[in-house]
Design a protein around this motif. Structure first.
Motif, PDB file in Angstrom:
ATOM      1  N   ASN A  52      44.567  19.692  -4.922  1.00  0.00           N
ATOM      2  CA  ASN A  52      45.149  18.588  -6.262  1.00  0.00           C
ATOM      3  C   ASN A  52      43.391  17.355  -6.474  1.00  0.00           C
ATOM      4  O   ASN A  52      44.315  15.604  -6.074  1.00  0.00           O
ATOM      5  N   SER A  53      42.394  17.952  -6.287  1.00  0.00           N
ATOM      6  CA  SER A  53      41.621  16.863  -6.016  1.00  0.00           C
ATOM      7  C   SER A  53      40.689  16.951  -7.615  1.00  0.00           C
ATOM      8  O   SER A  53      40.559  16.207  -8.363  1.00  0.00           O
ATOM      9  N   ILE A  54      40.676  17.902  -7.748  1.00  0.00           N
ATOM     10  CA  ILE A  54      39.535  18.782  -9.286  1.00  0.00           C
ATOM     11  C   ILE A  54      39.885  19.704  -9.665  1.00  0.00           C
ATOM     12  O   ILE A  54      40.855  21.173  -9.443  1.00  0.00           O
ATOM     13  N   GLU A  55      39.941  19.593 -11.447  1.00  0.00           N
ATOM     14  CA  GLU A  55      39.990  21.107 -12.091  1.00  0.00           C
ATOM     15  C   GLU A  55      38.856  21.270 -12.745  1.00  0.00           C
ATOM     16  O   GLU A  55      37.946  20.493 -12.935  1.00  0.00           O
ATOM     17  N   LEU A  56      39.059  22.760 -12.684  1.00  0.00           N
ATOM     18  CA  LEU A  56      37.041  23.245 -12.465  1.00  0.00           C
ATOM     19  C   LEU A  56      38.045  23.957 -14.579  1.00  0.00           C
ATOM     20  O   LEU A  56      38.638  25.139 -13.860  1.00  0.00           O
TER      21      LEU A  56
END
Length: 144
Positions: A52-56
């Motif tokens: 829940n920190s980044i989407e790649l």
């Protein structure tokens, strides 16, 4: 490789050690974390939600990373001091190159970043950086 949720966000480059143009194989260590989630969008893109920190965002034709977006837990900043929770007024005083695009409902800088605001609080919700080729007509051909 570990996910540094405080790493600076660098347009056209990446977030800390996570670099745009990396392949799925090169980022396997982060992608296989037990807290990552994978989904396929439009049959062409693979999106990983990491802690829940980044989407790649990877393109399925070449397995390369073309976009990175912050999520709620990311603490890094773009342009030195714009982060999740920054107000619209603060954002525009820090970086005046942002232009609002009503159709997409986002702010985009020609310096390689776009920002989506929370419609209730009018604060930065998501920050994305991307490859130069994302804006080209032949992006989907994956010649990058």
């Amino acid at each position: 490789m570990i996910l540094d949720i405080r790493a600076p966000i660098i347009p056209y480059d990446g977030f800390g050690e996570i670099k745009l143009y990396s392949t799925i194989m090169e980022l396997d260590e982060i992608l296989t974390l037990s807290v990552s989630k994978k989904k396929i969008l439009n049959d062409n893109w693979i999106i990983y939600d990491i802690q829940n920190s980044i989407e790649l965002f990877f393109h399925r034709k070449n397995d390369k990373l073309f976009r990175i977006t912050t999520l709620d837990n990311y603490k890094g900043k773009v342009f030195g001091s714009i982060g999740v929770g920054t107000t619209l007024k603060e954002m525009l005083s820090i970086e005046s190159s942002f232009v609002y695009y009503e159709f997409e409902e986002l702010w985009q800088s020609d310096k390689g970043a776009f920002i989506e605001m929370d419609p209730v609080t009018n604060k930065v919700r998501w920050i994305s950086v991307y490859i130069h080729e994302l804006e080209e007509d032949n992006f989907e051909q994956c010649l990058w």
